[in-house]
Design an enzyme around this catalytic site. Structure first.
Site, PDB file in Angstrom:
ATOM      1  N   TYR A  28     -18.553  17.930  36.799  1.00  0.00           N
ATOM      2  CA  TYR A  28     -19.803  17.320  36.321  1.00  0.00           C
ATOM      3  C   TYR A  28     -20.089  17.837  34.924  1.00  0.00           C
ATOM      4  CZ  TYR A  28     -22.392  14.180  39.285  1.00  0.00           C
ATOM      5  OH  TYR A  28     -22.829  13.056  39.928  1.00  0.00           O
ATOM      6  N   GLU A  51     -22.794  16.343  32.592  1.00  0.00           N
ATOM      7  CA  GLU A  51     -23.858  15.566  31.940  1.00  0.00           C
ATOM      8  C   GLU A  51     -24.250  16.234  30.624  1.00  0.00           C
ATOM      9  OE1 GLU A  51     -25.336  16.002  35.631  1.00  0.00           O
ATOM     10  OE2 GLU A  51     -26.159  13.980  35.864  1.00  0.00           O
ATOM     11  N   ASP A  62     -18.605  -6.321  18.823  1.00  0.00           N
ATOM     12  CA  ASP A  62     -17.997  -6.013  20.116  1.00  0.00           C
ATOM     13  C   ASP A  62     -16.494  -6.245  19.968  1.00  0.00           C
ATOM     14  OD1 ASP A  62     -16.915  -6.087  22.648  1.00  0.00           O
ATOM     15  OD2 ASP A  62     -18.581  -7.197  23.547  1.00  0.00           O
ATOM     16  N   THR A  89     -13.628  -1.700  24.393  1.00  0.00           N
ATOM     17  CA  THR A  89     -13.030  -1.174  25.615  1.00  0.00           C
ATOM     18  C   THR A  89     -11.705  -0.531  25.248  1.00  0.00           C
ATOM     19  OG1 THR A  89     -12.140  -3.367  26.077  1.00  0.00           O
ATOM     20  CG2 THR A  89     -14.134  -2.731  27.264  1.00  0.00           C
ATOM     21  N   LYS A 116      -7.724  -2.789  26.912  1.00  0.00           N
ATOM     22  CA  LYS A 116      -7.148  -4.111  26.622  1.00  0.00           C
ATOM     23  C   LYS A 116      -6.004  -3.920  25.623  1.00  0.00           C
ATOM     24  CE  LYS A 116     -11.338  -6.738  27.774  1.00  0.00           C
ATOM     25  NZ  LYS A 116     -12.483  -5.792  27.832  1.00  0.00           N
ATOM     26  N   ARG A 134      -9.068   2.377  31.750  1.00  0.00           N
ATOM     27  CA  ARG A 134     -10.238   1.518  31.901  1.00  0.00           C
ATOM     28  C   ARG A 134     -11.470   2.280  31.407  1.00  0.00           C
ATOM     29  NH1 ARG A 134     -10.713  -3.145  33.928  1.00  0.00           N
ATOM     30  NH2 ARG A 134      -8.458  -3.120  34.026  1.00  0.00           N
TER      31      ARG A 134
END
Ligand code: DSN
Length: 446
Positions: free
Chosen positions: A59, A61, A212, A238, A241, A247
């Protein structure tokens, strides 16, 4: 495909044969059918390894040096490395590498730049825009007011086939609607998107400009498409691609927006980052900085162009007359007015040719049925295919659709597809027909 084993994970999954079997089946599907979905790729073994690493346990954060939990000394180094590699690859001042997906990255950017109710000018979904560009089905349209621009009408003039972004419309709408933000970028647009006219229009109306770059990110990194970095206020993309990473997604911006963007991602939108994915992004950024990646990006475009020409010779119409990137949008109607995208996708699936149906501009059919197919060259270029294979693929695709009512022909094409794929295994160093050991020193696909 028994005996076809992704050896990297087979041993570790031995205690869960149900999942092991499914991973094996999917690995076999990817290796024995043609992957032509424009948003997919084959990551390197190194990206797979980082994604499957113990970093998933932590974790973290917050951001490097400012975490809410202890034990993040190593994770801080991982995320710093990913941020440094992203900024270096794209020439950006700041990178946030935590977004779990492109949709989260876009939401975070909107949240950082806009107040609820603000107006945004973005591309129409049925002309190539994305759900997060204001589709009524997306939460984006419930928070902000979206106005849409589209592409110019198709024309019969081969020198100016149309169906390119209508910048007169963008300028007119910007003047009339006074948006706070203009968004460029698409999921189904086969032409280069020049960021400069968008910047000029945004400046003329005092709007911010977001690009984008989910689809062309790898082409931008490889130097074959113009970079919006330094032109747009914020660039989202992203990583899975054309960039060929895990991903996930990332956001680039100048120093002046860094705090706003970071706060918008966490705590504004997400909780704990996926640091195994962040490590895999770092791997992908380093891979994309290598000279071989520039060659790959050029081959992706050359292959898409070869596929477009060959499909044209088979009687298909290419929306906008062709392609400048990794993607093709095929209008099926001149080939066969009765054939829908839905039926084409289903029969092509049975023939081992994986692609997706897609609306074409002003499609008379619904988004579920469609008159088009979207194809992409990024994945099979990674597997090593070239222009000759693209011409073979065009022939296989055309034959499948012509003989779609004859399952014997479809089955024989499926065998031809498997034979073609066997010449270009996506993971030659990780997989072994017959279950043999993985080769040492895996160098990656391609
Ligand atoms: N699903 C992605 C694509 O296929 O382009 C966009 O989110």
């Amino acid at each position: 495909m028994s005996g076809w084993t992704p050896t990297l994970f087979a041993g570790w999954l031995a205690g869960d044969p149900e999942v092991a079997r499914l991973v094996e089946q999917e690995a076999a599907r990817q290796a024995t059918t043609l992957q032509l979905i424009a948003s997919e790729n084959f990551t390197s073994p190194a990206v797979l390894a980082a994604t499957g690493s113990v970093l998933t346990n932590k974790y973290s954060e917050g951001y490097p040096g400012r975490r809410y939990y202890g034990g993040n000394q190593v994770i801080d180094e991982v995320e710093d490395l990913a941020r440094r590699r992203a900024t270096s690859l794209f020439g950006a001042a700041h990178a946030n590498v935590q977004p779990h997906a492109g949709a989260s990255a876009n939401l975070a950017a909107y949240q950082a730049l806009l107040e609820p109710g603000d107006t945004v000018l973005a591309m129409r979904l049925d002309h190539g825009g994305h759900l997060t560009h204001g589709s009524p089905a997306s939460i984006t349209s419930k928070i902000w007011r979206f106005v849409s621009y589209g592409v110019t009408p198709a024309s019969d003039d081969p020198d100016e086939p149309g169906e390119v972004i209508d910048f007169d419309q963008v300028a007119d709408l910007a003047k009339r609607e006074q948006p706070s933000l203009i968004v460029a970028g698409s999921t189904a647009y086969a032409r280069t998107i020049d960021p400069r006219p968008f910047r000029e229009i945004a400046d003329a109306v005092g709007a911010r400009f977001m690009f984008d770059a989910a689809h062309p990110a790898g082409l931008i990194a490889g130097g074959v498409h113009p970079s919006p970095v330094g032109i747009a206020d914020v660039v989202t993309f992203t990583t899975h691609k054309t960039l060929r990473g895990p991903r996930g997604a990332a956001i680039l911006c100048g120093e002046e927006l860094a705090k706003q963007i970071d706060a918008s991602v966490f705590p504004g939108l997400q909780g704990g980052p996926l640091e195994h994915a962040v490590a895999a992004k770092a791997v992908a950024f380093a891979e994309a900085a290598r000279p071989e990646f520039a060659e790959y990006a050029a081959e992706v475009v050359a292959n898409a162009k070869a596929l477009a020409v060959a499909l044209g010779e088979e009687g298909f119409r290419l929306v906008s007359g062709g392609t400048d990137n990794h993607m093709l949008l095929v209008d099926l109607r001149p080939f066969d007015p009765e054939l829908t995208g839905k039926v084409a996708q289903e029969v092509l699936d049975r023939a081992g040719i994986t692609c997706n149906r897609n609306t074409i501009p002003d499609d008379p059919r619904s988004a579920f049925v469609t008159s088009g197919l979207r194809l992409g060259s990024a994945a099979e270029t990674t597997a090593g295919m070239g222009e000759e294979e693209m011409r073979r693929i065009a022939g296989l695709l055309s034959r499948t659709l012509r003989h779609r009512h004859d399952e014997r022909v479809v089955a024989s094409i499926r065998a031809e597809v498997a034979a073609l794929c066997a010449e270009f295994p996506p993971y030659p160093t990780l997989t072994a027909p017959g279950g043999g050991p993985a080769a040492a020193g895996a160098a990656g696909p391609g």
